[in-house]
Motif scaffolding. Structure first.
Motif, PDB file in Angstrom:
ATOM      1  N   PHE A   1      55.286 -94.497  15.269  1.00 56.72           N
ATOM      2  CA  PHE A   1      53.941 -94.700  16.055  1.00 56.72           C
ATOM      3  C   PHE A   1      54.106 -94.504  17.505  1.00 56.72           C
ATOM      4  CE2 PHE A   1      52.084 -98.254  12.992  1.00 56.72           C
ATOM      5  CZ  PHE A   1      51.555 -97.095  12.210  1.00 56.72           C
ATOM      6  N   ASN A   2      55.236 -94.793  18.060  1.00 61.40           N
ATOM      7  CA  ASN A   2      55.505 -94.377  19.440  1.00 61.40           C
ATOM      8  C   ASN A   2      55.594 -92.793  19.651  1.00 61.40           C
ATOM      9  OD1 ASN A   2      55.743 -97.123  20.318  1.00 61.40           O
ATOM     10  ND2 ASN A   2      57.771 -97.403  20.085  1.00 61.40           N
ATOM     11  N   ALA A   3      56.226 -92.378  18.731  1.00 62.77           N
ATOM     12  CA  ALA A   3      56.228 -90.795  18.722  1.00 62.77           C
ATOM     13  C   ALA A   3      54.970 -90.100  18.474  1.00 62.77           C
ATOM     14  CB  ALA A   3      57.239 -90.036  17.940  1.00 62.77           C
ATOM     15  N   LEU A   4      54.083 -90.702  17.714  1.00 67.93           N
ATOM     16  CA  LEU A   4      52.592 -90.256  17.494  1.00 67.93           C
ATOM     17  C   LEU A   4      51.914 -90.320  19.124  1.00 67.93           C
ATOM     18  CD1 LEU A   4      51.271 -91.162  14.041  1.00 67.93           C
ATOM     19  CD2 LEU A   4      51.554 -88.747  15.204  1.00 67.93           C
ATOM     20  N   ASN A   5      52.147 -91.388  19.605  1.00 64.04           N
ATOM     21  CA  ASN A   5      51.521 -91.565  20.857  1.00 64.04           C
ATOM     22  C   ASN A   5      51.989 -90.361  22.059  1.00 64.04           C
ATOM     23  OD1 ASN A   5      49.651 -93.095  22.547  1.00 64.04           O
ATOM     24  ND2 ASN A   5      51.318 -93.724  23.851  1.00 64.04           N
ATOM     25  N   GLN A   6      52.862 -89.589  21.771  1.00 65.88           N
ATOM     26  CA  GLN A   6      53.302 -88.513  22.526  1.00 65.88           C
ATOM     27  C   GLN A   6      52.414 -87.211  22.303  1.00 65.88           C
ATOM     28  OE1 GLN A   6      57.623 -87.699  22.569  1.00 65.88           O
ATOM     29  NE2 GLN A   6      57.850 -89.869  22.512  1.00 65.88           N
ATOM     30  N   LEU A   7      51.845 -87.252  21.137  1.00 64.11           N
ATOM     31  CA  LEU A   7      51.164 -86.145  20.525  1.00 64.11           C
ATOM     32  C   LEU A   7      49.688 -86.319  20.767  1.00 64.11           C
ATOM     33  CD1 LEU A   7      52.804 -84.952  17.505  1.00 64.11           C
ATOM     34  CD2 LEU A   7      52.758 -83.892  19.391  1.00 64.11           C
TER      35      LEU A   7
ATOM     36  N   LYS B   1      58.540-110.337  18.582  1.00 59.68           N
ATOM     37  CA  LYS B   1      59.705-109.390  18.917  1.00 59.68           C
ATOM     38  C   LYS B   1      59.310-107.865  18.740  1.00 59.68           C
ATOM     39  CE  LYS B   1      63.546-112.721  17.833  1.00 59.68           C
ATOM     40  NZ  LYS B   1      64.738-112.837  17.340  1.00 59.68           N
ATOM     41  N   LEU B   2      58.340-107.675  17.783  1.00 60.52           N
ATOM     42  CA  LEU B   2      58.107-106.327  17.592  1.00 60.52           C
ATOM     43  C   LEU B   2      56.866-105.799  18.479  1.00 60.52           C
ATOM     44  CD1 LEU B   2      57.973-106.378  13.754  1.00 60.52           C
ATOM     45  CD2 LEU B   2      59.856-106.027  15.154  1.00 60.52           C
ATOM     46  N   LEU B   3      55.811-106.364  18.839  1.00 60.07           N
ATOM     47  CA  LEU B   3      54.685-105.983  19.394  1.00 60.07           C
ATOM     48  C   LEU B   3      55.179-105.562  20.936  1.00 60.07           C
ATOM     49  CD1 LEU B   3      52.024-108.634  18.429  1.00 60.07           C
ATOM     50  CD2 LEU B   3      52.276-106.237  17.946  1.00 60.07           C
ATOM     51  N   PRO B   4      56.176-106.116  21.665  1.00 59.36           N
ATOM     52  CA  PRO B   4      56.595-105.673  23.213  1.00 59.36           C
ATOM     53  C   PRO B   4      57.103-104.276  23.052  1.00 59.36           C
ATOM     54  CG  PRO B   4      57.142-108.150  22.880  1.00 59.36           C
ATOM     55  CD  PRO B   4      56.731-107.476  21.418  1.00 59.36           C
ATOM     56  N   LEU B   5      57.512-103.870  21.727  1.00 65.44           N
ATOM     57  CA  LEU B   5      58.015-102.506  21.497  1.00 65.44           C
ATOM     58  C   LEU B   5      57.243-101.441  21.373  1.00 65.44           C
ATOM     59  CD1 LEU B   5      60.889-103.588  19.062  1.00 65.44           C
ATOM     60  CD2 LEU B   5      61.068-103.281  21.582  1.00 65.44           C
ATOM     61  N   LEU B   6      55.979-101.548  21.393  1.00 65.09           N
ATOM     62  CA  LEU B   6      54.827-100.662  21.246  1.00 65.09           C
ATOM     63  C   LEU B   6      54.465 -99.992  22.259  1.00 65.09           C
ATOM     64  CD1 LEU B   6      52.584-102.675  18.555  1.00 65.09           C
ATOM     65  CD2 LEU B   6      54.643-101.600  18.166  1.00 65.09           C
ATOM     66  N   GLU B   7      54.194 -98.774  22.408  1.00 60.59           N
ATOM     67  CA  GLU B   7      54.047 -97.829  23.509  1.00 60.59           C
ATOM     68  C   GLU B   7      52.508 -97.345  23.484  1.00 60.59           C
ATOM     69  OE1 GLU B   7      57.147 -95.111  23.555  1.00 60.59           O
ATOM     70  OE2 GLU B   7      58.852 -96.717  24.032  1.00 60.59           O
ATOM     71  N   PHE B   8      51.796 -97.700  22.638  1.00 64.08           N
ATOM     72  CA  PHE B   8      50.526 -97.149  22.221  1.00 64.08           C
ATOM     73  C   PHE B   8      49.393 -98.349  22.234  1.00 64.08           C
ATOM     74  CE2 PHE B   8      52.793 -98.000  18.440  1.00 64.08           C
ATOM     75  CZ  PHE B   8      52.039 -98.927  17.791  1.00 64.08           C
ATOM     76  N   LYS B   9      48.119 -97.994  22.373  1.00 65.29           N
ATOM     77  CA  LYS B   9      47.073 -98.998  22.131  1.00 65.29           C
ATOM     78  C   LYS B   9      47.035 -99.749  20.754  1.00 65.29           C
ATOM     79  CE  LYS B   9      43.987 -96.474  23.860  1.00 65.29           C
ATOM     80  NZ  LYS B   9      44.906 -95.255  24.301  1.00 65.29           N
ATOM     81  N   TYR B  10      46.916-100.902  20.691  1.00 64.41           N
ATOM     82  CA  TYR B  10      46.679-101.541  19.279  1.00 64.41           C
ATOM     83  C   TYR B  10      45.587-102.660  19.457  1.00 64.41           C
ATOM     84  CZ  TYR B  10      49.867-105.250  20.803  1.00 64.41           C
ATOM     85  OH  TYR B  10      50.341-106.228  21.775  1.00 64.41           O
ATOM     86  N   SER B  11      45.241-103.069  18.313  1.00 67.59           N
ATOM     87  CA  SER B  11      44.220-104.044  18.255  1.00 67.59           C
ATOM     88  C   SER B  11      44.178-104.580  16.837  1.00 67.59           C
ATOM     89  CB  SER B  11      42.733-103.787  18.476  1.00 67.59           C
ATOM     90  OG  SER B  11      42.391-102.587  18.012  1.00 67.59           O
ATOM     91  N   PHE B  12      43.497-105.541  16.448  1.00 65.61           N
ATOM     92  CA  PHE B  12      43.509-106.270  15.146  1.00 65.61           C
ATOM     93  C   PHE B  12      42.111-106.439  14.710  1.00 65.61           C
ATOM     94  CE2 PHE B  12      47.420-107.614  16.988  1.00 65.61           C
ATOM     95  CZ  PHE B  12      48.292-107.522  16.040  1.00 65.61           C
ATOM     96  N   LEU B  13      41.903-106.116  13.428  1.00 69.44           N
ATOM     97  CA  LEU B  13      40.557-106.859  12.623  1.00 69.44           C
ATOM     98  C   LEU B  13      40.977-107.720  11.755  1.00 69.44           C
ATOM     99  CD1 LEU B  13      38.323-103.421  12.227  1.00 69.44           C
ATOM    100  CD2 LEU B  13      38.159-105.338  13.937  1.00 69.44           C
ATOM    101  N   LEU B  14      40.447-108.943  11.663  1.00 71.93           N
ATOM    102  CA  LEU B  14      41.176-109.891  10.994  1.00 71.93           C
ATOM    103  C   LEU B  14      39.981-110.527  10.065  1.00 71.93           C
ATOM    104  CD1 LEU B  14      44.088-111.342  12.791  1.00 71.93           C
ATOM    105  CD2 LEU B  14      44.165-109.483  11.353  1.00 71.93           C
ATOM    106  N   LYS B  15      38.799-110.310  10.439  1.00 70.64           N
ATOM    107  CA  LYS B  15      37.780-110.582   9.805  1.00 70.64           C
ATOM    108  C   LYS B  15      37.232-110.007   8.613  1.00 70.64           C
ATOM    109  CE  LYS B  15      36.488-113.922  13.493  1.00 70.64           C
ATOM    110  NZ  LYS B  15      35.483-114.225  14.472  1.00 70.64           N
TER     111      LYS B  15
END
Length: 374
Positions: free
Chosen positions: A19-25, A46-60
């Motif tokens: 995902f981080n690599a995709l954010n370069q393209l 521990k995982l979420l701080p490693l993300l270098e792209f925008k993210y969100s959740f749809l949980l309903k």
């Protein structure tokens, strides 16, 4: 830079680097449908701080019989206004994207990430999935698959053009996993001492103890080798519904000093297990990919890999052996040969254990550029 929107089930550690690599393209946003992997709870803090792209959740939304539909997808699409949208598998999420496009409500290019191995392609799990695949493939602009073999399958069976199929195996960055070598070595030394692994040939498995992994069958088949080879031990890292039967087998066959179940680990505590192993095995009868094979190779371990695992495509140039776990006699023979390729554990030093993974970064980027051909 084009905008790419991906609807994805949940964040797992082995997806972060891609995902981080995709954010370069692309200008990437990933919308997660669950707040964690349903059958493998990872420490998301521990995982979420490693993300270098925008993210969100749809949980309903709606959930029934393993199928999920999330409210708010169209609203999210209109807000982000992406150029390309990817769903996952032949899920209701992907079906919804297809319906929106056919009705003229959205006009973006759409696709889906398909995690099937070549074996699963040929032996599809249910009639419902078979029909969903048959109905959906021709309506998607892109498929993202895990191997060249699966790409060839879709080209031959569904007549898809190569330029519409992105081959993207689940690979991680060796530099990130091997980064804190001193800490990993310290943890591994602790494991080595606790389980008296020094001087042993340590065959490692990492994963869930579930039916698909076929651990009871594998153990029952190869346990005579554990008795025959004085310095051979098997370490199964993980947990799951078949743990009790494995524990009973250990007791019934006097394997207490030959087969260890240390529990489930993640992050550095997991990676340290690769440092105190001689080789790795994945005996699954069904496995979409098997990210642990990639991890084992990154830490310099040769792999004894089931032919039914998608990650068997990573085994080449002497970095392991592919076997058929359905053939018991051949499995024992192949494992005996594989053990001859391994060295006993003497000194834990990551610098003496170079990665056995080929560098796939350029191939990865070139494959994903296909989305821009449009």
């Amino acid at each position: 830079m084009e905008k790419l929107l991906i609807f994805h089930p949940a964040l797992a550690p082995y997806r972060i680097d891609q995902f981080n690599a995709l954010n370069q393209l692309y200008d990437l946003e990933v919308v997660f449908i669950f707040d964690n992997v349903w059958n493998h709870k990872f420490d998301q803090s521990k995982l979420l701080p490693l993300l270098e792209f925008k993210y969100s959740f749809l949980l309903k939304g709606l959930f029934y019989n393993g199928r999920v539909f999330r409210f708010g997808m169209l609203k999210k699409i209109r807000k982000i206004n992406p150029d390309i949208i990817l769903g996952y598998e032949y899920s209701l999420t992907t079906q919804y994207l297809v319906a929106l496009k056919r009705l003229g409500i959205i006009h973006q290019r759409i696709g889906s990430t398909i995690d099937d191995s070549i074996d699963i392609c040929h032996n599809i799990q249910s009639k419902g999935r078979y029909l969903a695949r048959k109905r959906t493939v021709s309506k998607l602009d892109y498929l993202v698959v895990l191997s060249n073999e699966v790409s060839q399958y879709y080209q031959q069976v569904f007549k898809l053009k190569c330029c519409k199929i992105i081959v993207s195996p689940i690979l991680q960055e060796p530099e990130r996993l091997r980064n804190n070598s001193k800490k990993l070595e310290t943890i591994a030394l602790r494991y080595q001492k606790k389980y008296q692994l020094e001087g042993k040939k340590v065959l490692l498995f990492v994963g869930r103890f579930i039916q698909e992994k076929a651990l009871p069958r594998f153990i029952a088949n190869i346990y005579p080798l554990l008795h025959e080879h004085e310095n051979l031990v098997l370490v199964l890292v993980g947990d799951g519904q078949e743990k009790e039967s494995i524990e009973a087998f250990i007791t019934d066959n006097a394997l207490e000093n030959k087969l260890f179940l240390p529990g489930r680990f993640e992050g550095e505590e997991l990676y340290a297990w690769y440092l105190c192993a001689s080789g790795f095995t994945l005996p699954s009868l069904s496995e979409t990919f098997g990210a642990v094979v990639n991890e084992a190779l990154i830490f310099g371990l040769k792999v004894f890999c089931s032919k039914y695992a998608g990650a068997s495509c990573l085994i080449r140039n002497g970095n392991g052996v592919v076997f058929d776990p359905m053939d018991d006699e051949n499995t024992r023979k192949e494992l005996t040969d594989f053990l001859g390729m391994l060295e006993s554990l003497v000194m834990i030093d990551l610098t003496n254990r170079p990665s056995l993974m080929l560098d796939h970064r350029d191939i990865f980027l070139n494959e994903w550029r296909k989305l821009s051909y449009g």
